[in-house]
Motif scaffolding. Structure first.
Motif, short mmCIF file in Angstrom:
data_model
loop_
_atom_site.label_atom_id
_atom_site.label_comp_id
_atom_site.label_asym_id
_atom_site.label_seq_id
_atom_site.Cartn_x
_atom_site.Cartn_y
_atom_site.Cartn_z
N ARG A 191 -70.23 -35.08 -17.27
CA ARG A 191 -69.75 -33.98 -16.55
C ARG A 191 -68.56 -33.31 -17.03
NH1 ARG A 191 -66.09 -35.22 -11.29
NH2 ARG A 191 -65.85 -32.73 -10.39
N ALA B 209 -69.78 -30.88 -19.54
CA ALA B 209 -70.20 -29.64 -18.96
C ALA B 209 -69.25 -28.80 -18.30
CB ALA B 209 -70.92 -30.09 -17.63
N LEU C 79 -68.43 -24.91 -19.44
CA LEU C 79 -68.23 -23.88 -18.58
C LEU C 79 -66.94 -23.09 -18.71
CD1 LEU C 79 -68.74 -22.52 -15.79
CD2 LEU C 79 -67.42 -24.21 -14.71
N LYS D 100 -76.19 -30.19 -7.25
CA LYS D 100 -75.49 -30.58 -8.28
C LYS D 100 -76.00 -29.73 -9.69
CE LYS D 100 -79.60 -33.52 -9.18
NZ LYS D 100 -80.18 -34.86 -9.44
N GLU D 101 -76.69 -28.56 -9.41
CA GLU D 101 -76.95 -27.78 -10.70
C GLU D 101 -76.38 -26.56 -10.53
OE1 GLU D 101 -81.13 -27.16 -10.49
OE2 GLU D 101 -81.57 -29.20 -11.54
N SER E 12 -72.55 -24.65 -10.24
CA SER E 12 -70.78 -24.53 -10.50
C SER E 12 -70.25 -22.96 -10.29
CB SER E 12 -70.84 -24.65 -12.04
OG SER E 12 -71.27 -25.82 -12.58
N THR F 220 -62.68 -24.68 -8.36
CA THR F 220 -63.67 -24.60 -9.12
C THR F 220 -64.58 -25.52 -8.45
OG1 THR F 220 -62.70 -26.44 -10.52
CG2 THR F 220 -62.79 -23.98 -11.27
N ILE G 254 -67.66 -27.74 -10.15
CA ILE G 254 -68.46 -28.43 -11.28
C ILE G 254 -69.63 -29.36 -11.04
CG2 ILE G 254 -68.32 -29.55 -13.76
CD1 ILE G 254 -66.42 -27.02 -13.19
N ASN G 255 -70.76 -28.79 -11.11
CA ASN G 255 -72.21 -29.72 -11.04
C ASN G 255 -72.05 -30.13 -9.30
OD1 ASN G 255 -73.09 -29.54 -13.68
ND2 ASN G 255 -71.93 -31.20 -14.26
N TRP H 242 -75.65 -21.22 -12.39
CA TRP H 242 -76.75 -22.27 -12.33
C TRP H 242 -76.28 -23.17 -13.70
CZ3 TRP H 242 -82.03 -22.05 -14.69
CH2 TRP H 242 -82.94 -23.44 -14.19
N THR H 243 -76.07 -24.35 -13.54
CA THR H 243 -75.46 -25.02 -14.38
C THR H 243 -76.40 -25.43 -15.62
OG1 THR H 243 -74.33 -26.43 -12.78
CG2 THR H 243 -74.39 -27.33 -14.97
N TYR I 128 -75.35 -21.57 -18.24
CA TYR I 128 -74.05 -21.24 -17.94
C TYR I 128 -74.04 -19.50 -18.20
CZ TYR I 128 -72.25 -25.71 -17.77
OH TYR I 128 -71.96 -27.21 -17.57
#
Length: 297
Positions: free
Chosen positions: A2, A5, A9, A53-54, A56, A73, A75-76, A125-126, A129
């Motif tokens: 995480r 990621a 980002l 979860k996908e 951000s 923010t 994140i995921n 969409w994670t 990016y």
């Protein structure tokens, strides 16, 4: 995983935002917020391509004053406060329960004047990016308005004719110096009589005002205080003062009256005593020859 990621980002965001700003100016909307109040900035996108979860989300305040600030923010799919600027921690919130429905609205509370500016919300969409699913821009302006004026009146009951009374009007929380007026509530005309004194206090960027009027009460009056600003007028409640018919005796007149009354009383008593002495019956004296006869007998 995480953390990697999140760092990816943040590294890509400047380029993403730059590309976004080239065509986003037409999407700007405006909101007004009140100082120390709360506001909700909209950012809703229901058509998510996959599970939360996908997804951000990135909320940013542009150019404030020298650099962009991270406000909130996701994140995921999880609200992340690690990269939020200190001035927004505890004040900027995203509702975790609304994320699954695509609700990424930003709630700001305890607003300050420095919160004014352009806010950008980017939904990504994670897995990619650079794939922007949704974006919106909101311009927030935080204003400060004066509080409704309140008038303090000592002893609001009936007054003696000719008595003086001080009435004080208070209002606080504005940004620009207002005009303060005293009016008669029954017809709205300006109070022309009396002496007025105004005090202005600055609390940072905020202005607090106070006006005191001194009136000689000679008739029943209904009075109000008005704060005049460029955004409109604020009027206090109506205050009624009733006057008794008898006039109030000033202290110096009362003292002089007591002294004169005392002097008149003394003279009157002296006159009565003297008159009683003059009306006393004459004494009878026995002739001397009768006194001698009484002695021999």
């Amino acid at each position: 995983m995480r953390g990697t990621a999140a760092m990816g980002l943040l590294r890509l965001l400047p380029a993403i935002v730059f590309c976004y700003l080239t065509f986003a100016s037409r999407l700007i909307s405006g909101l007004l917020g009140s100082l120390r109040g709360s506001v909700e900035l909209p950012c809703v996108h229901h058509q998510l391509p996959g599970p939360i979860k996908e997804i951000s989300v990135y909320w940013q305040l542009k150019n404030h004053p020298l650099k962009d600030l991270v406000v909130a923010t996701v994140i995921n799919g999880v609200v992340d406060r690690k990269y939020v600027d200190e001035r927004f921690k505890g004040r900027g919130h995203l509702n975790p329960e609304g994320l699954h429905a695509g609700n990424f609205n930003l709630s700001l509370n305890n607003l300050s004047l420095h919160d004014s500016g352009i806010y950008i919300c980017i939904v990504m969409w994670t897995p990619s990016y650079t794939d922007i699913l949704y974006k919106t821009t909101v311009e927030l302006k935080v204003t400060a308005e004066f509080s409704p004026p309140v008038v303090d009146i000592p002893d609001p009951g009936k007054l003696l004719y000719g008595q003086e009374r001080n009435l004080t009007c208070r209002s606080k929380g504005g940004l620009e110096l207002p005009k303060i007026m005293w009016i008669y509530s029954n017809d709205g005309s300006k109070v022309q009589d009396g002496r007025v004194h105004e005090d202005i206090h600055h609390d940072g960027d905020i202005i607090n005002v106070m006006s005191t009027i001194t009136l000689n009460i000679t008739s029943n009056i209904n009075i109000s205080c008005v704060i005049v600003t460029k955004n409109g007028n604020l009027t206090s409640q109506h205050y009624k003062m009733e006057v008794k018919l008898e006039a109030a005796s000033p202290p110096n007149v009362l003292i002089v009256s007591l002294i004169i009354g005392g002097i008149v009383g003394i003279f009157l008593i002296g006159f009565l005593v003297k008159g009683r002495c003059l009306r006393r019956p004459p004494r009878y004296e026995v002739p001397l020859n009768q006194m001698n006869d009484l002695g021999r007998g």
